[in-house]
Scaffold this active site. Structure first.
Site, PDB file in Angstrom:
ATOM      1  N   SER A   1       3.892 -25.065  60.464  1.00 37.89           N
ATOM      2  CA  SER A   1       2.958 -26.252  59.917  1.00 37.89           C
ATOM      3  C   SER A   1       2.265 -25.371  58.660  1.00 37.89           C
ATOM      4  O   SER A   1       1.867 -24.272  59.001  1.00 37.89           O
ATOM      5  CB  SER A   1       1.811 -26.555  60.649  1.00 37.89           C
ATOM      6  OG  SER A   1       0.960 -27.415  60.081  1.00 37.89           O
TER       7      SER A   1
ATOM      8  N   GLU B   1      10.121 -15.978  45.004  1.00 37.82           N
ATOM      9  CA  GLU B   1      11.394 -15.205  45.159  1.00 37.82           C
ATOM     10  C   GLU B   1      11.588 -14.644  46.737  1.00 37.82           C
ATOM     11  O   GLU B   1      12.645 -14.530  47.299  1.00 37.82           O
ATOM     12  CB  GLU B   1      11.475 -13.787  44.116  1.00 37.82           C
ATOM     13  CG  GLU B   1      12.589 -13.074  44.266  1.00 37.82           C
ATOM     14  CD  GLU B   1      12.462 -11.883  43.227  1.00 37.82           C
ATOM     15  OE1 GLU B   1      13.495 -11.820  42.605  1.00 37.82           O
ATOM     16  OE2 GLU B   1      11.423 -11.351  42.870  1.00 37.82           O
TER      17      GLU B   1
ATOM     18  N   ARG C   1       7.183 -13.953  42.270  1.00 36.29           N
ATOM     19  CA  ARG C   1       7.269 -13.148  43.268  1.00 36.29           C
ATOM     20  C   ARG C   1       7.287 -13.726  44.445  1.00 36.29           C
ATOM     21  O   ARG C   1       8.059 -13.426  45.609  1.00 36.29           O
ATOM     22  CB  ARG C   1       6.869 -11.776  43.072  1.00 36.29           C
ATOM     23  CG  ARG C   1       7.123 -11.104  41.958  1.00 36.29           C
ATOM     24  CD  ARG C   1       8.408 -10.438  42.055  1.00 36.29           C
ATOM     25  NE  ARG C   1       9.161  -9.854  40.906  1.00 36.29           N
ATOM     26  CZ  ARG C   1       9.940 -10.201  40.055  1.00 36.29           C
ATOM     27  NH1 ARG C   1      10.767 -11.286  40.232  1.00 36.29           N
ATOM     28  NH2 ARG C   1      10.364  -9.314  38.791  1.00 36.29           N
TER      29      ARG C   1
END
Length: 160
Positions: A126, A103, A100
């Site tokens: 960064s 995703e 997830r």
């Protein structure tokens, strides 16, 4: 309270220190937050040490050795090398929570990039000059929300 543990059979690419640290964590029944308080680090940074994704300082090694009762020389041997970051998870990840997070980057990565570029110019955030934290938020209906803060130094691309 439920504690994160490690099934080493599911993580064949982790360093030996991971098994050592997770076994000690389970034995002492300590959360990452409790360990972080003891050694003076952020709980996500501590978890990264356990997964071999961060470098332990000499002070971290001393404090972990004291907290867990692990031989200092053993921990020093296991934790003084440079981390081999990123190899512990296959891509795309199979574990649902990690998937997830992946995703989120798949769905919103270019949106984040566009907004960040508009605000900061051509560059990157960064992941080295970086901090993060995880918080739990409960709304008025009693629903729990995970709040993950990512804070990275902005690094403009240089012209050459």
């Amino acid at each position: 309270m439920s504690l994160a543990t490690l099934d080493t059979s599911q993580h064949p690419n982790l360093p030996a220190s991971s098994a050592t640290l997770f076994a000690a964590k389970a034995s002492k029944k300590l959360s990452f937050e409790q360990i972080a308080q003891h050694i003076g680090r952020n709980e996500v940074a501590v978890a990264a040490l356990f997964y071999g994704q961060a470098k332990a300082s000499p002070e971290d090694i001393v404090k972990l050795s004291e907290l867990f009762g692990i031989d200092h020389a053993l921990l020093e041997d296991q934790l003084t090398g440079f981390p081999d970051r990123g190899k512990s998870v296959e891509m795309p990840p199979k574990e649902p929570l990690i998937y997830r997070l992946y995703e989120i980057v798949q769905n919103y990565g270019y949106a984040y990039k566009a907004v960040l570029n508009e605000k900061f110019g051509d560059g990157i955030m960064s992941a080295i000059s970086f901090s993060t934290k995880v918080e739990k938020e409960t709304d008025a209906d009693g629903n729990n929300w995970a709040v993950i803060t990512l804070r990275g130094k902005w690094l403009p691309f240089s012209r050459f």
